[in-house]
Write a protein that holds these residues in place. Structure first.
Motif, mmCIF file in Angstrom:
data_model
loop_
_atom_site.group_PDB
_atom_site.id
_atom_site.type_symbol
_atom_site.label_atom_id
_atom_site.label_comp_id
_atom_site.label_asym_id
_atom_site.label_seq_id
_atom_site.Cartn_x
_atom_site.Cartn_y
_atom_site.Cartn_z
ATOM 1 N N TYR A 177 1.018 -1.189 -0.044
ATOM 2 C CA TYR A 177 -0.151 -0.171 -0.023
ATOM 3 C C TYR A 177 0.735 1.243 -0.065
ATOM 4 O O TYR A 177 0.552 2.440 -0.296
ATOM 5 N N LEU A 178 2.032 1.280 0.382
ATOM 6 C CA LEU A 178 3.080 2.247 0.270
ATOM 7 C C LEU A 178 3.931 2.495 -0.949
ATOM 8 O O LEU A 178 4.648 3.307 -0.977
ATOM 9 N N GLY A 179 3.458 1.646 -1.995
ATOM 10 C CA GLY A 179 4.427 1.617 -2.966
ATOM 11 C C GLY A 179 4.707 2.757 -3.789
ATOM 12 O O GLY A 179 5.847 3.061 -4.393
ATOM 13 N N ARG A 180 3.632 3.789 -3.822
ATOM 14 C CA ARG A 180 3.999 4.997 -4.397
ATOM 15 C C ARG A 180 4.967 6.050 -3.688
ATOM 16 O O ARG A 180 5.506 7.023 -4.251
ATOM 17 N N MET A 240 -7.219 5.473 4.543
ATOM 18 C CA MET A 240 -8.342 5.266 3.850
ATOM 19 C C MET A 240 -8.254 4.015 2.848
ATOM 20 O O MET A 240 -7.209 4.016 2.427
ATOM 21 N N GLY A 241 -9.336 3.260 3.054
ATOM 22 C CA GLY A 241 -9.068 2.093 2.225
ATOM 23 C C GLY A 241 -10.598 1.441 1.712
ATOM 24 O O GLY A 241 -11.242 1.594 2.577
ATOM 25 N N GLY A 242 -10.766 0.605 0.977
ATOM 26 C CA GLY A 242 -12.066 0.154 0.365
ATOM 27 C C GLY A 242 -11.998 -0.018 -1.004
ATOM 28 O O GLY A 242 -11.248 0.228 -1.660
ATOM 29 N N ALA A 243 -13.297 0.000 -1.532
ATOM 30 C CA ALA A 243 -13.466 -0.215 -2.917
ATOM 31 C C ALA A 243 -14.822 0.577 -3.378
ATOM 32 O O ALA A 243 -15.720 0.745 -2.710
ATOM 33 N N LEU A 244 -14.518 0.784 -4.694
ATOM 34 C CA LEU A 244 -15.833 1.220 -5.308
ATOM 35 C C LEU A 244 -16.320 0.054 -6.476
ATOM 36 O O LEU A 244 -15.231 -0.438 -7.056
ATOM 37 N N ALA A 273 -1.522 8.075 -2.792
ATOM 38 C CA ALA A 273 -2.629 7.460 -3.555
ATOM 39 C C ALA A 273 -2.177 6.089 -4.222
ATOM 40 O O ALA A 273 -1.593 6.136 -5.242
ATOM 41 N N GLU A 274 -2.671 4.850 -3.718
ATOM 42 C CA GLU A 274 -2.310 3.727 -4.307
ATOM 43 C C GLU A 274 -3.747 3.038 -4.646
ATOM 44 O O GLU A 274 -4.603 3.042 -3.959
ATOM 45 N N MET A 275 -3.652 2.346 -5.818
ATOM 46 C CA MET A 275 -5.142 1.798 -6.308
ATOM 47 C C MET A 275 -4.856 0.549 -7.091
ATOM 48 O O MET A 275 -3.768 0.501 -7.793
ATOM 49 N N TYR A 293 -6.841 3.014 -1.917
ATOM 50 C CA TYR A 293 -6.035 3.440 -0.713
ATOM 51 C C TYR A 293 -5.418 4.756 -0.465
ATOM 52 O O TYR A 293 -5.103 5.203 -1.561
ATOM 53 N N TYR A 294 -5.460 5.334 0.624
ATOM 54 C CA TYR A 294 -4.996 6.775 0.643
ATOM 55 C C TYR A 294 -4.145 6.797 1.980
ATOM 56 O O TYR A 294 -4.966 6.453 2.974
ATOM 57 N N LEU A 295 -2.877 7.112 2.232
ATOM 58 C CA LEU A 295 -2.207 7.101 3.374
ATOM 59 C C LEU A 295 -2.476 8.316 4.327
ATOM 60 O O LEU A 295 -1.809 8.315 5.432
#
Length: 491
Positions: A177-180, A240-244, A273-275, A293-295
């Protein structure tokens, strides 16, 4: 602080079955059983079946190791490797596993050899300055690593769904999730405690055994067995995390093509911002989900505005939570186990929206021809390549923010459908690669942890000669090339 042990004690096997297995794996299981009493289990025992049932795919679960060895210390692993190295390495075969999430047969399990189940090597210690988390080589990210670090408002870049192990995930690169922000998980390894082919235990870092340190950052199981990872910690509070989730129409696909192209444009880069975009064909129906996902604890960050504005949304599971909760919730999007599975992946430089539209529509047309495959779930998963610092063996250009990774994956019920599903995945892969090549965007790089058994991820790194040199230096007799046949070899 040390985590509670996950050790499972093996049961004794009736002598007749043990004798049959002995003939299949000459001497090694029995020698290990003598050397490590209570830590070697055989078919029919609880420990053996527990280890086998924990693999993600049926391809791995259906293999039949002669025995399972469950070490509880680095010394155990060292002594086992010494035992193997003392004889003819062309005969005794072994595999080692942690989470066991690889898709194809033999990646982390073996027929008639010895499977080393490392999951009892699950120690955890946070350094006094809180900058380093030392985790056992058999640890599972979601067990207590995240929760322990959350008490300090810290995290480490690890697996994004429950059950993923530290070992294969990190030595294969590690999407996180921290890849960016901080790159691959392997970019964040300060050091490895590793058992070499001789059984010697060394510590590989930027200042000691540096060549081995770099080789392990992407070189998977070719150099030794890592029994401890020392990982850089990073500040992390709530995120923040989850899905649309969307119904699939041509309009929805085209709006996603535009939104993702803009998200991947370097002008819009946001390291928080990772998605992932996932187009899924499941039992004849279609859905498209954006895992966002947003850190920072922002529920609707501007980085995703175009995705929020897309029509046809049917579900929104976005929440503000800690890492443990986000990872747990992400697991809902993925089955815990599958009967059969295959995948292939490719990479390319971000392009205009029409490129993504072509990828979507090509995938959709190909998938709909497979309606006769029982239990088929076919997915087109698209996400950014982590922004690496280049301190690894992966061969990617550092600090690139516009590289995209696509995984074409399939899960299904029956072995009888292996050929048709594999052919379909390869067909989609080839059609997609042609699209991005024709657009001048193709990158000749394959992500190892998403690679199919028919792909050559290490060959795509561009550093094969050096990795072979490191292998020869630390494993001159080729034990990890010959006695450990699974996954991707150097020779």
């Amino acid at each position: 602080m040390v985590r509670s042990s996950l050790q499972v004690i093996g049961c004794l096997l009736p002598l007749a079955i043990a004798s049959r297995l002995s003939s299949n794996q000459p001497g090694l299981c029995q020698q290990a059983d003598s050397l490590f009493p209570g830590k070697v289990s055989y078919e029919g025992s609880l420990a053996y079946s527990s280890s086998q049932s924990a693999y993600y795919t049926g391809e791995e679960r259906n293999l039949d190791p002669g025995c399972v060895f469950t070490p509880t210390s680095t010394a155990d692993v060292s002594d086992f490797v010494k035992l193997v190295a003392s004889g003819d390495i062309s005969t005794p075969k072994f595999a080692f596993r942690c989470g066991g999430h690889s898709f194809f047969a033999g990646a982390a399990n073996i027929d008639q050899g010895v499977t080393i189940d490392l999951r009892s090597l699950d120690s955890f210690e946070l350094s006094e300055d809180q900058k380093t988390a030392s985790v056992g080589g058999g640890s599972i990210w979601s067990d207590t690593i995240y929760t322990t670090l959350e008490a300090y408002n810290l995290t480490v870049p690890g697996g994004r769904i429950p059950g993923v192990g530290v070992g294969g995930f990190t030595t294969g690169g590690g999407l996180n999730y921290l890849g960016r922000k901080i790159g691959f998980s392997c970019d964040n390894v300060y050091g490895y405690e590793v058992v070499l082919a001789s059984g010697e235990v060394v510590y590989a870092s930027a200042t000691s055994y540096r060549d081995l340190w770099l080789a392990l950052k992407g070189g998977t199981n070719n150099f030794g067995i890592v029994t401890r990872f020392d990982l850089a910690t990073h500040s992390q509070g709530l995120l923040m995390g989850g899905a649309l989730v969307f119904n699939v129409t041509q309009e929805v696909l085209e709006e996603h093509a535009t939104a993702f192209s803009n998200y991947m444009n370097p002008r819009n880069f946001d390291w928080l911002a990772e998605m992932e975009v996932d187009l899924v064909y499941d039992a004849g129906s279609w859905t498209l989900s954006d895992a966002l996902y947003y850190l920072e604890p922002e529920l609707r960050p501007a980085a995703y505005k175009e995705f929020f504005d897309i029509s046809g949304q049917i579900e929104d599971t976005l929440i503000i939570a800690n890492m443990t909760t986000v990872v747990t919730n992400s697991g809902v999007l993925v089955p815990t186990t599958v009967s059969r599975a295959t995948q292939m992946n490719y990479s390319f430089k971000n392009g205009k929206a029409d490129v993504y539209t072509k990828l979507f529509t090509t995938f959709k047309a190909a998938a709909e021809k497979l309606s006769s495959v029982e239990g088929l779930v076919l997915d087109f998963l698209m996400q950014p390549v982590p922004v690496t610092n280049g301190t690894n063996s992966l061969g990617l250009v550092p600090n690139m923010t516009d590289h995209v990774l696509v995984d074409i994956g399939a899960a299904y019920d029956n072995e009888a459908d292996d050929d048709i599903v594999q052919a379909a995945v390869e067909n989609i892969f080839n059609l997609h690669v042609d699209i991005v090549k024709n657009a001048g965007l193709y990158i000749d790089w394959t992500y190892l942890n998403y690679a199919g058994s028919n792909q050559d991820p290490i060959g795509s790194y561009g550093d094969l000669a050096n990795l072979r040199k490191v292998s020869k230096k630390y494993d001159p007799h080729g034990l990890f090339q010959t006695a450990v046949p699974g996954a991707f070899k150097l020779f």
